[in-house]
Design a protein around this motif. Structure first.
Motif, short mmCIF file in Angstrom:
data_model
loop_
_atom_site.label_atom_id
_atom_site.label_comp_id
_atom_site.label_asym_id
_atom_site.label_seq_id
_atom_site.Cartn_x
_atom_site.Cartn_y
_atom_site.Cartn_z
N LEU A 3 -9.10 -2.65 -8.88
CA LEU A 3 -9.16 -1.28 -8.41
C LEU A 3 -9.31 -0.32 -9.59
O LEU A 3 -8.80 -0.58 -10.69
CB LEU A 3 -7.88 -0.93 -7.64
CG LEU A 3 -7.58 -1.78 -6.41
CD1 LEU A 3 -6.24 -1.36 -5.83
CD2 LEU A 3 -8.69 -1.64 -5.37
N HIS A 326 3.75 0.70 -7.91
CA HIS A 326 3.30 0.13 -6.63
C HIS A 326 3.68 1.06 -5.49
O HIS A 326 4.45 2.00 -5.65
CB HIS A 326 3.94 -1.24 -6.42
CG HIS A 326 3.54 -2.26 -7.45
ND1 HIS A 326 2.39 -3.00 -7.36
CD2 HIS A 326 4.16 -2.65 -8.60
CE1 HIS A 326 2.31 -3.81 -8.40
NE2 HIS A 326 3.37 -3.63 -9.17
N ASP A 346 2.73 -4.59 -1.67
CA ASP A 346 1.50 -3.85 -1.36
C ASP A 346 0.24 -4.66 -1.68
O ASP A 346 -0.87 -4.16 -1.62
CB ASP A 346 1.47 -2.51 -2.10
CG ASP A 346 1.41 -2.66 -3.62
OD1 ASP A 346 1.22 -3.80 -4.12
OD2 ASP A 346 1.56 -1.65 -4.32
N ARG A 347 0.42 -5.93 -2.06
CA ARG A 347 -0.69 -6.87 -2.34
C ARG A 347 -1.49 -6.49 -3.57
O ARG A 347 -2.70 -6.69 -3.63
CB ARG A 347 -1.60 -7.01 -1.12
CG ARG A 347 -0.87 -7.50 0.12
CD ARG A 347 -1.74 -7.47 1.37
NE ARG A 347 -0.95 -7.82 2.54
CZ ARG A 347 -1.00 -8.99 3.16
NH1 ARG A 347 -1.80 -9.93 2.71
NH2 ARG A 347 -0.26 -9.23 4.22
N THR A 348 -0.82 -5.92 -4.55
CA THR A 348 -1.49 -5.62 -5.82
C THR A 348 -0.80 -6.36 -6.95
O THR A 348 0.39 -6.68 -6.88
CB THR A 348 -1.50 -4.12 -6.13
OG1 THR A 348 -0.14 -3.65 -6.27
CG2 THR A 348 -2.21 -3.33 -5.05
N ARG A 362 -5.32 -2.98 -12.33
CA ARG A 362 -4.71 -2.97 -11.00
C ARG A 362 -5.61 -3.80 -10.10
O ARG A 362 -6.72 -3.38 -9.76
CB ARG A 362 -4.56 -1.54 -10.49
CG ARG A 362 -3.86 -1.44 -9.14
CD ARG A 362 -3.70 0.02 -8.71
NE ARG A 362 -2.84 0.75 -9.62
CZ ARG A 362 -1.52 0.77 -9.53
NH1 ARG A 362 -0.90 0.11 -8.58
NH2 ARG A 362 -0.81 1.46 -10.40
N GLN A 364 -6.43 -5.77 -6.56
CA GLN A 364 -6.11 -5.83 -5.13
C GLN A 364 -6.28 -7.26 -4.65
O GLN A 364 -7.32 -7.89 -4.86
CB GLN A 364 -7.03 -4.91 -4.34
CG GLN A 364 -6.70 -4.85 -2.85
CD GLN A 364 -5.33 -4.22 -2.59
OE1 GLN A 364 -5.07 -3.10 -2.98
NE2 GLN A 364 -4.46 -4.96 -1.92
N TYR A 368 0.45 -11.09 -0.77
CA TYR A 368 1.37 -10.60 -1.78
C TYR A 368 2.03 -11.79 -2.49
O TYR A 368 2.27 -12.84 -1.91
CB TYR A 368 2.42 -9.63 -1.23
CG TYR A 368 3.22 -10.08 -0.03
CD1 TYR A 368 4.33 -10.91 -0.18
CD2 TYR A 368 2.91 -9.63 1.25
CE1 TYR A 368 5.09 -11.28 0.91
CE2 TYR A 368 3.66 -10.00 2.36
CZ TYR A 368 4.76 -10.83 2.18
OH TYR A 368 5.50 -11.20 3.26
#
Length: 478
Positions: A3, A326, A346-348, A362, A364, A368
């Motif tokens: 990201l 996050h 948040d699956r990052t 970052r 994505q 998670y």
């Protein structure tokens, strides 16, 4: 997918703690978290994404002649007219999977080149910063210890120390000692040199001076640096213990939210918390009060914070930096001398460059991450769908290179990776022992009626925490 970095990732975008969480019941919050984050998947089998998952590669022929004799002479100028040494050099810049599965189908000459063992030995030797002798020694030792489905490993069940699920486990001093953190709010110290003796000789003590418990909430994370140990809890504290002083407490950190993960290095202690933050402390510098946090690169506005608060017990490490990296709780964390890496609900996956004092990446993800293990430029992680994901550090940036289905049907709760060994635990009630190849090869599986919540391996000992109030211990051949 990587990201773009936003304003909150810039070192000038300081965190704002003015919206710190109100007082909550730590047990109720923890129970809601477990129901949400660790609940079984909708399907018994984890959803597989064929485009990402690895499938075993066909094995090269062991009887093939050497690479130098495999490329036939070609009269017309072109790629195949090059000497084999140059072809091998060209192939070294291509992805290994492309070489094996695509290049081998172009023609017989390239197929023979690709299938030769020498080709892959030469390619492996070019890998920089990899300790091949250590990897070979560890791999051979690992295979020997778990040979014949682990029949030579001694098994012990330590079931007399906790009265609730154990969620964290940590080996110390080469496996001589073990710490376990539980939902009964206690941290127990075990002497594994006494395995096979009376249970009272194996369980040394419960850390802390409180007559009822070590913490006032579930103990969720443990980390160590030399003889110093820290425990993180849903009571929003981190407590520090000196194992060289009989496990006495020598410090305490009061956070604003439950501490879900920890990483402890000589110069920093890093926490990942339920309020979506990653916070850095200096364990070398203890202070008597909590000061206003710092963001990545400088202080925050003092008007946003309440007056300093005294720490309840001992002086705690000095607070250096804190930032909300996050949008959901931080579930997994690790740090080394260059990076701080955190994974969230948040699956990052966020990578912080320690030297530049800024967010570097970052990423994505599709799921998670619940656990991480890092060695030799590789980051191995386990997710909520029962899959392993591997990231490689290339020129200072982490790239997702592979995802593996190693047979787990639910959340991977623990992972330990080294050059020659790989261990994973899952809520599907299995501990799996693998060889860390591409794809990993499972050589042994152990099961537990209540599921496994974490794993730690050191020396000739492997310890897994379980939801059934026990520590499961395997003592391998020395």
């Amino acid at each position: 997918m990587e990201l773009p970095l936003g304003p909150c990732d810039d070192s000038r975008g300081w965190d704002d703690d003015s919206d710190s969480e109100s007082e909550t019941d730590p047990d109720a919050q923890a129970e809601a978290y477990v129901a949400r984050v660790l609940s079984p998947p909708k399907s018994e089998l984890a959803t597989l994404r064929p485009s990402q998952l690895s499938t075993p590669a066909s094995s090269p022929s062991a009887s093939g002649p050497r690479a130098a004799s495999k490329v036939s002479a070609v009269s017309e100028p072109g790629l195949l007219s090059l000497p084999p040494e140059l072809l091998l050099e060209i192939c070294s810049y291509l992805d290994a999977r492309l070489v094996l599965h695509v290049l081998s189908r172009v023609c017989h000459a390239l197929r023979n080149l690709v299938r030769d063992h020498v080709t892959w030995r030469l390619r492996a030797q070019r890998r920089k910063n990899f300790d091949w002798p250590a990897a070979c020694i560890e791999l051979e030792q690992h295979l020997s210890r778990w040979a014949e489905d682990g029949r030579w490993a001694e098994y012990f069940c330590l079931a007399n120390g906790h009265i609730s699920s154990i969620d964290s486990v940590l080996l110390l001093q080469g496996g001589a000692l073990c710490l376990s953190g539980s939902r009964d709010r206690n941290v127990n110290l075990w002497d594994l040199r006494q395995l096979g003796m009376e249970p009272s000789q194996v369980l040394v003590k419960t850390l802390g001076t409180d007559r009822f418990s070590t913490h006032k909430g579930w103990v969720w994370s443990l980390a160590a640096q030399d003889h110093c140990v820290c425990s993180g809890s849903w009571d929003s504290t981190v407590k520090l213990w000196d194992m060289a002083a009989d496990g006495q407490q020598f410090g305490e950190i009061k956070a604003n939210s439950a501490v879900l993960c920890l990483s402890y290095l000589p110069d920093i202690l890093v926490t990942g918390t339920y309020d979506k933050k990653v916070t850095i402390y200096d364990p070398r510098d203890r202070m008597e009060t909590q000061d206003a946090p710092l963001g990545w690169g400088g202080p925050l506005r003092g008007s946003d914070f309440p007056p300093p608060r005294p720490i309840a017990r001992e002086a705690g490490p000095a607070l250096l930096k804190s930032q909300r990296l996050h949008s959901s709780p931080v579930l997994a964390l690790l740090a080394d001398d260059q990076h701080i890496i955190s994974g969230s609900e948040d699956r990052t996956l966020v990578v912080v460059d320690r030297r530049a004092n800024r967010v570097l990446q970052r990423l994505q993800l599709d799921s998670y991450l619940l656990c991480m293990s890092h060695q030799d430029m590789q980051l191995w992680t386990g997710d909520n769908e029962g899959l392993l994901h591997v990231f490689t550090n290339r020129d200072g940036c982490f790239q997702h290179v592979r995802s593996f289905n190693v047979g787990h049907r639910s959340h991977i709760t623990g992972i330990q990776y080294s050059l020659g060994a790989l261990y994973t635990t899952s809520t599907d009630k299995t501990l799996r022992v693998h060889v860390p190849t591409d794809p990993p090869r499972t050589i042994c599986t152990r099961r537990h009626d209540s599921g496994f919540t974490g794993v730690c391996a050191e020396g000739n000992l492997v310890v897994a925490a379980s939801g059934g109030l026990s520590l499961e211990v395997w003592r391998l051949q020395a």
